[in-house]
Design a protein around this motif. Sequence first.
Motif, PDB file in Angstrom:
ATOM      1  N   SER A  24       0.829  -1.210   0.000  1.00  0.00           N
ATOM      2  CA  SER A  24       0.000   0.000   0.000  1.00  0.00           C
ATOM      3  C   SER A  24       0.862   1.257   0.000  1.00  0.00           C
ATOM      4  O   SER A  24       0.379   2.345   0.314  1.00  0.00           O
ATOM      5  CB  SER A  24      -0.923   0.003   1.221  1.00  0.00           C
ATOM      6  OG  SER A  24      -0.160  -0.043   2.421  1.00  0.00           O
ATOM      7  N   ALA A  25       2.141   1.122  -0.324  1.00  0.00           N
ATOM      8  CA  ALA A  25       3.067   2.247  -0.364  1.00  0.00           C
ATOM      9  C   ALA A  25       3.940   2.114  -1.606  1.00  0.00           C
ATOM     10  O   ALA A  25       3.922   1.081  -2.292  1.00  0.00           O
ATOM     11  CB  ALA A  25       3.921   2.276   0.904  1.00  0.00           C
ATOM     12  N   LEU A  26       4.723   3.155  -1.906  1.00  0.00           N
ATOM     13  CA  LEU A  26       5.527   3.207  -3.122  1.00  0.00           C
ATOM     14  C   LEU A  26       7.025   3.182  -2.807  1.00  0.00           C
ATOM     15  O   LEU A  26       7.421   3.438  -1.663  1.00  0.00           O
ATOM     16  CB  LEU A  26       5.175   4.463  -3.917  1.00  0.00           C
ATOM     17  CG  LEU A  26       3.747   4.506  -4.474  1.00  0.00           C
ATOM     18  CD1 LEU A  26       3.473   5.859  -5.132  1.00  0.00           C
ATOM     19  CD2 LEU A  26       3.506   3.373  -5.456  1.00  0.00           C
ATOM     20  N   PRO A  27       7.879   2.903  -3.791  1.00  0.00           N
ATOM     21  CA  PRO A  27       9.327   2.810  -3.535  1.00  0.00           C
ATOM     22  C   PRO A  27       9.912   4.088  -2.953  1.00  0.00           C
ATOM     23  O   PRO A  27       9.465   5.192  -3.263  1.00  0.00           O
ATOM     24  CB  PRO A  27       9.909   2.535  -4.931  1.00  0.00           C
ATOM     25  CG  PRO A  27       8.790   1.987  -5.730  1.00  0.00           C
ATOM     26  CD  PRO A  27       7.552   2.629  -5.201  1.00  0.00           C
ATOM     27  N   VAL A  28      10.927   3.904  -2.134  1.00  0.00           N
ATOM     28  CA  VAL A  28      11.639   5.033  -1.542  1.00  0.00           C
ATOM     29  C   VAL A  28      12.647   5.618  -2.541  1.00  0.00           C
ATOM     30  O   VAL A  28      12.907   6.814  -2.543  1.00  0.00           O
ATOM     31  CB  VAL A  28      12.368   4.581  -0.258  1.00  0.00           C
ATOM     32  CG1 VAL A  28      13.270   5.679   0.279  1.00  0.00           C
ATOM     33  CG2 VAL A  28      11.354   4.160   0.805  1.00  0.00           C
ATOM     34  N   GLU A  29      13.204   4.758  -3.386  1.00  0.00           N
ATOM     35  CA  GLU A  29      14.250   5.177  -4.313  1.00  0.00           C
ATOM     36  C   GLU A  29      13.957   4.705  -5.731  1.00  0.00           C
ATOM     37  O   GLU A  29      13.277   3.692  -5.940  1.00  0.00           O
ATOM     38  CB  GLU A  29      15.609   4.609  -3.881  1.00  0.00           C
ATOM     39  CG  GLU A  29      16.104   5.119  -2.549  1.00  0.00           C
ATOM     40  CD  GLU A  29      17.482   4.569  -2.212  1.00  0.00           C
ATOM     41  OE1 GLU A  29      18.170   5.203  -1.406  1.00  0.00           O
ATOM     42  OE2 GLU A  29      17.870   3.513  -2.747  1.00  0.00           O
ATOM     43  N   PHE A  30      14.519   5.442  -6.686  1.00  0.00           N
ATOM     44  CA  PHE A  30      14.417   5.080  -8.098  1.00  0.00           C
ATOM     45  C   PHE A  30      15.774   5.277  -8.764  1.00  0.00           C
ATOM     46  O   PHE A  30      16.526   6.186  -8.410  1.00  0.00           O
ATOM     47  CB  PHE A  30      13.397   5.956  -8.825  1.00  0.00           C
ATOM     48  CG  PHE A  30      11.975   5.722  -8.418  1.00  0.00           C
ATOM     49  CD1 PHE A  30      11.151   4.870  -9.147  1.00  0.00           C
ATOM     50  CD2 PHE A  30      11.443   6.351  -7.297  1.00  0.00           C
ATOM     51  CE1 PHE A  30       9.841   4.646  -8.768  1.00  0.00           C
ATOM     52  CE2 PHE A  30      10.126   6.133  -6.912  1.00  0.00           C
ATOM     53  CZ  PHE A  30       9.325   5.282  -7.647  1.00  0.00           C
ATOM     54  N   HIS A  75      14.842   9.640  -2.893  1.00  0.00           N
ATOM     55  CA  HIS A  75      16.150   9.670  -3.558  1.00  0.00           C
ATOM     56  C   HIS A  75      15.969   9.182  -4.986  1.00  0.00           C
ATOM     57  O   HIS A  75      15.410   8.105  -5.212  1.00  0.00           O
ATOM     58  CB  HIS A  75      17.115   8.752  -2.814  1.00  0.00           C
ATOM     59  CG  HIS A  75      18.539   9.186  -2.891  1.00  0.00           C
ATOM     60  ND1 HIS A  75      19.072  10.154  -2.080  1.00  0.00           N
ATOM     61  CD2 HIS A  75      19.554   8.791  -3.700  1.00  0.00           C
ATOM     62  CE1 HIS A  75      20.352  10.325  -2.361  1.00  0.00           C
ATOM     63  NE2 HIS A  75      20.661   9.513  -3.342  1.00  0.00           N
ATOM     64  N   MET A  76      16.430   9.963  -5.956  1.00  0.00           N
ATOM     65  CA  MET A  76      16.438   9.528  -7.351  1.00  0.00           C
ATOM     66  C   MET A  76      17.858   9.554  -7.867  1.00  0.00           C
ATOM     67  O   MET A  76      18.532  10.580  -7.811  1.00  0.00           O
ATOM     68  CB  MET A  76      15.543  10.412  -8.216  1.00  0.00           C
ATOM     69  CG  MET A  76      14.077  10.131  -8.042  1.00  0.00           C
ATOM     70  SD  MET A  76      13.110  10.615  -9.471  1.00  0.00           S
ATOM     71  CE  MET A  76      11.487  10.006  -8.953  1.00  0.00           C
ATOM     72  N   MET A  77      18.311   8.392  -8.349  1.00  0.00           N
ATOM     73  CA  MET A  77      19.634   8.273  -8.932  1.00  0.00           C
ATOM     74  C   MET A  77      19.493   8.449 -10.437  1.00  0.00           C
ATOM     75  O   MET A  77      18.953   7.578 -11.121  1.00  0.00           O
ATOM     76  CB  MET A  77      20.230   6.914  -8.578  1.00  0.00           C
ATOM     77  CG  MET A  77      20.514   6.775  -7.083  1.00  0.00           C
ATOM     78  SD  MET A  77      20.810   5.065  -6.560  1.00  0.00           S
ATOM     79  CE  MET A  77      19.123   4.578  -6.163  1.00  0.00           C
ATOM     80  N   LEU A 312      14.700   5.202   8.605  1.00  0.00           N
ATOM     81  CA  LEU A 312      15.385   6.466   8.339  1.00  0.00           C
ATOM     82  C   LEU A 312      15.073   6.989   6.945  1.00  0.00           C
ATOM     83  O   LEU A 312      14.721   6.227   6.044  1.00  0.00           O
ATOM     84  CB  LEU A 312      16.892   6.272   8.494  1.00  0.00           C
ATOM     85  CG  LEU A 312      17.378   5.783   9.859  1.00  0.00           C
ATOM     86  CD1 LEU A 312      18.867   5.457   9.796  1.00  0.00           C
ATOM     87  CD2 LEU A 312      17.095   6.811  10.933  1.00  0.00           C
ATOM     88  N   HIS A 313      15.233   8.290   6.761  1.00  0.00           N
ATOM     89  CA  HIS A 313      15.069   8.920   5.453  1.00  0.00           C
ATOM     90  C   HIS A 313      16.102   8.361   4.475  1.00  0.00           C
ATOM     91  O   HIS A 313      17.217   8.019   4.870  1.00  0.00           O
ATOM     92  CB  HIS A 313      15.242  10.433   5.589  1.00  0.00           C
ATOM     93  CG  HIS A 313      14.896  11.206   4.357  1.00  0.00           C
ATOM     94  ND1 HIS A 313      15.757  11.309   3.283  1.00  0.00           N
ATOM     95  CD2 HIS A 313      13.780  11.909   4.014  1.00  0.00           C
ATOM     96  CE1 HIS A 313      15.201  12.049   2.341  1.00  0.00           C
ATOM     97  NE2 HIS A 313      13.997  12.425   2.751  1.00  0.00           N
ATOM     98  N   GLY A 314      15.729   8.260   3.201  1.00  0.00           N
ATOM     99  CA  GLY A 314      16.611   7.691   2.194  1.00  0.00           C
ATOM    100  C   GLY A 314      17.960   8.364   2.111  1.00  0.00           C
ATOM    101  O   GLY A 314      18.992   7.713   1.907  1.00  0.00           O
ATOM    102  N   ALA A 315      18.001   9.699   2.256  1.00  0.00           N
ATOM    103  CA  ALA A 315      19.275  10.418   2.191  1.00  0.00           C
ATOM    104  C   ALA A 315      20.177  10.043   3.361  1.00  0.00           C
ATOM    105  O   ALA A 315      21.400   9.915   3.209  1.00  0.00           O
ATOM    106  CB  ALA A 315      19.026  11.923   2.181  1.00  0.00           C
ATOM    107  N   THR A 316      19.590   9.830   4.523  1.00  0.00           N
ATOM    108  CA  THR A 316      20.360   9.417   5.702  1.00  0.00           C
ATOM    109  C   THR A 316      20.921   8.018   5.508  1.00  0.00           C
ATOM    110  O   THR A 316      22.069   7.735   5.856  1.00  0.00           O
ATOM    111  CB  THR A 316      19.479   9.455   6.962  1.00  0.00           C
ATOM    112  OG1 THR A 316      18.948  10.767   7.120  1.00  0.00           O
ATOM    113  CG2 THR A 316      20.270   9.073   8.195  1.00  0.00           C
TER     114      THR A 316
END
Length: 358
Positions: A24-30, A75-77, A312-316
Amino acid sequence: MKAMRAWNRAKLLWGYLRRQDTLSALPVEFIVETTAKCNLYCPMCPRETLKQPKEDMTDEIFERLVSESGASAEHMMLIGLGEPFLDKKIFDRIEYCERHNVHTLLSTNGTFLDDATCARILDSTLAHITLSFDGATKESFEYYRKGAKFEKVRENFLRLARMKKGRGKGPEIVVQMVRMDGNAGEVDAFRQFWENVPGVDQVRIKEDETNLMRPDAGHAGEDWKHPCHYLWRGPMYVKWNGDAYACCQSYMLEGQPVGNIGRQTLPAIWNSPEMRRMRQAHKSGRAGEIDVCARCCTTIPHPVLVAGSLILHGATVRKLLPLVERLVYFAKLPRRLLTPPKPKTEPKPDLVQIDRGK
């Protein structure tokens, strides 16, 4: 926005711990391939077997991806099988992500880092840049980066580091070498040189994960105790044409897309029949039955680390990951926390990643 992202991570964590195949949620990173164009030939790069068109991602696909994921992506790479600075809109894309409060990262081969480009990088909101420099000698570097000149690229990287040091601000700079047979003996010289360059925040030595140089590697035959975090957390890999893959390795190993951003919504892709099938196989310990998973060379972290990456947040997480790797390599933390594929040949010495203060 922070609360929404925290709630998104909480739902992903619940889904991972409960081994749910529908989330029920979406990816943290791409991982977002904004261009498929590149100016070098590198024998370890999948683009040499997966031929790429000279195309860039359209604004429509990129903006749709960011808009649909903006409340959840952290976070987007902006990398893929192309050189980011061949994308004429790369700085516009960085700023577009910033407007949606999404951190950006990219990796470059360094051939385009002249004064003007370095200045634009430092003026932008880019959070992190990886400088790929696969060798400490001219011979090894130019073998793995055919079409690039050792002295020129090294000077380009030094230029960016010097300019950042002079300004006193800029993105986190990581100089990275992928260790392969031809440069394995240069690790110490590589570290010694780059860790003493002002402006460089981190020196990283990592293993080759592409399979091209070691086709017998992978997780085949292993006891899959833990499901792969990519299927619950991301990053999801999005090609220039909008094709979405479960992860970067899925595309590199010639897997099939699980959807297309231009034709489907992100929630529909993230919970597509193929994504659910892969999660079901992983949670039941049958991941080895999936061809791309069996041949994958990516390390699978312990659920404790996966849980931490969702608290934690993706950047952390991106900043803490090198510390965790070092602690594991130096036996300060149990090695079972990071489970790399079992080598089929004589194992090499443990890799070490070094952080430096700014």
